[in-house]
Design a protein around this motif. Sequence first.
Motif, mmCIF file in Angstrom:
data_model
loop_
_atom_site.group_PDB
_atom_site.id
_atom_site.type_symbol
_atom_site.label_atom_id
_atom_site.label_comp_id
_atom_site.label_asym_id
_atom_site.label_seq_id
_atom_site.Cartn_x
_atom_site.Cartn_y
_atom_site.Cartn_z
ATOM 1 N N ILE A 100 120.563 -38.952 22.146
ATOM 2 C CA ILE A 100 120.078 -40.071 22.946
ATOM 3 C C ILE A 100 118.561 -39.973 23.110
ATOM 4 N N ALA A 101 117.878 -41.088 22.836
ATOM 5 C CA ALA A 101 116.425 -41.153 23.007
ATOM 6 C C ALA A 101 116.073 -42.489 23.647
ATOM 7 N N ILE A 102 115.316 -42.444 24.742
ATOM 8 C CA ILE A 102 114.853 -43.662 25.406
ATOM 9 C C ILE A 102 113.344 -43.605 25.454
ATOM 10 N N THR A 103 112.710 -44.519 24.741
ATOM 11 C CA THR A 103 111.256 -44.524 24.616
ATOM 12 C C THR A 103 110.696 -45.743 25.330
ATOM 13 N N LEU A 104 109.892 -45.517 26.356
ATOM 14 C CA LEU A 104 109.282 -46.629 27.076
ATOM 15 C C LEU A 104 108.189 -47.257 26.218
ATOM 16 N N THR A 105 108.156 -48.583 26.228
ATOM 17 C CA THR A 105 107.140 -49.296 25.437
ATOM 18 C C THR A 105 106.220 -50.052 26.389
ATOM 19 N N ILE A 138 112.886 -48.783 23.999
ATOM 20 C CA ILE A 138 113.746 -48.623 22.820
ATOM 21 C C ILE A 138 114.796 -47.582 23.187
ATOM 22 N N VAL A 139 116.049 -47.941 23.036
ATOM 23 C CA VAL A 139 117.158 -47.044 23.375
ATOM 24 C C VAL A 139 117.938 -46.750 22.098
ATOM 25 N N GLN A 140 118.032 -45.471 21.738
ATOM 26 C CA GLN A 140 118.702 -45.069 20.503
ATOM 27 C C GLN A 140 119.730 -43.978 20.788
ATOM 28 N N ALA A 141 120.834 -44.025 20.082
ATOM 29 C CA ALA A 141 121.878 -43.014 20.221
ATOM 30 C C ALA A 141 122.771 -43.071 18.991
ATOM 31 N N VAL A 142 123.648 -42.072 18.862
ATOM 32 C CA VAL A 142 124.511 -41.953 17.685
ATOM 33 C C VAL A 142 125.937 -41.651 18.131
ATOM 34 N N LYS A 143 126.908 -42.247 17.467
ATOM 35 C CA LYS A 143 128.305 -41.867 17.658
ATOM 36 C C LYS A 143 128.569 -40.648 16.776
ATOM 37 N N PRO A 144 129.145 -39.575 17.328
ATOM 38 C CA PRO A 144 129.321 -38.360 16.525
ATOM 39 C C PRO A 144 130.035 -38.622 15.199
ATOM 40 N N ALA A 145 129.536 -37.972 14.156
ATOM 41 C CA ALA A 145 130.100 -38.144 12.818
ATOM 42 C C ALA A 145 131.311 -37.231 12.633
ATOM 43 N N ILE A 146 132.291 -37.730 11.902
ATOM 44 C CA ILE A 146 133.476 -36.956 11.526
ATOM 45 C C ILE A 146 134.128 -37.706 10.377
ATOM 46 N N GLY A 147 135.116 -37.093 9.736
ATOM 47 C CA GLY A 147 135.730 -37.669 8.557
ATOM 48 C C GLY A 147 136.475 -38.971 8.813
ATOM 49 N N PRO A 148 136.838 -39.672 7.729
ATOM 50 C CA PRO A 148 137.544 -40.955 7.833
ATOM 51 C C PRO A 148 138.833 -40.838 8.641
#
Length: 409
Positions: free
Chosen positions: A218-223, A234-244
């Motif tokens: 998670i990254a939140i960058t004030l502009t 700008i708000v960025q994040a990722v859903k954890p990766a795993i197999g199909p």
Amino acid sequence: MAHDEIIDRYSALARAADAGRTVADCGQEAFEQGGFGAAGYDDLTVLPEGAVRASLGCGNPVAVAELRHGETVLDLGSGGGIDVLLSARRVGPSGTVFGLDASPAMVELAQRNAAQAGASNVQFLHGTIEAIPLPGHTVDVVISNCVINLSDDKAAVLAEAFRVLRPGGRFGVSDVVTAQALDEQARQQAEQRIGCAAGSLTVQEYRDLLTEAGFVQIAITLTADHGDGVHSAIVQAVKPAIGPGLEIRPMRESDAEQVLAIYQAGLDTGQASFETTAPSWEGFTASRLPHLRYVATDAASGEVLGWVTATAVSSRPVYAGVVEHSIYVHPGCQAHGIGRALLAAFIAAAEDAGVWTIQSGVFGENAASLSLHQALGFRVVGTRERVGRHHGVWRDVLLIERRSAVVGA
């Protein structure tokens, strides 16, 4: 502002844009000085005038989402379609972009703009961002532009974004946040000036809700700074990766029976721990941190296939960023990458939480566990020789740890 009021407001703005007027939901001065609306974009000459006139955002999520050819994208609160059309160009004809909006007038406006632009790889949906009308694991990227702050149930919005994303999917939005909680007077002043501050989260509240939904990195960058502690971000994040067919999500109380069964199966091997019997759920949950608990599941059935948790090593403040972790995988699902995906997600979540050291103990005979941890940056820092008798045999324990290169570096 109530849900119906928001729809009526944006429907009126859509009709104004359709009539050839440039709409400015947050005040023209704020658009010009703070990067709201079309001011946040680099090149809009490729888009229909109607889409540009109806730009109501607070940034350029398309630029921060790093869209790639062939990806499927969802824009939450797509308005007149500016971000959908820009995304469609980024993902190309092999990609797809969905735009979701609660205003029927905005959906109709966006559809006309898409037709004028000749965009055949877009689809506009009518619905709410709190109940996205798409199946789970549908999209690669979720974007949004100054819309999530308007929702009165932001936890539901972020949970839905997590649900529709495929594992490894990205969340990249522009939104309005506050640096700290505003008192009522400051909030009203901000609302009168820029129109978009009502209901906005603090940076920490946003981070907490993303974490609760299951996002990591998670990254939140004030502009832009709009005064009174109100910022575009700008708000960025990722859903954890795993197999199909699999998913990593936060552990729930409803997972208790399956989690403890996997725990017991691991203990029964004699290679996981000095313990021989899994505790009760009450004992299990009492000894572990309330956050940093994740399970890997079969996405279709919901069956738990593995889990990872953490305990604090000390209550002393100097050890606030040091945890000890445990990871267990269903005996029928080992050597399928589940443990590696779970541990990688845990490391990312731990760093989000400010953890600088993850440590544990591993029996030297547990070669698979040792190999897994070393592959993800753990190192052996020592051996406790003959530290305990296990089933009548003296056992050595290898002490392993991973130091973050991000937190406390």
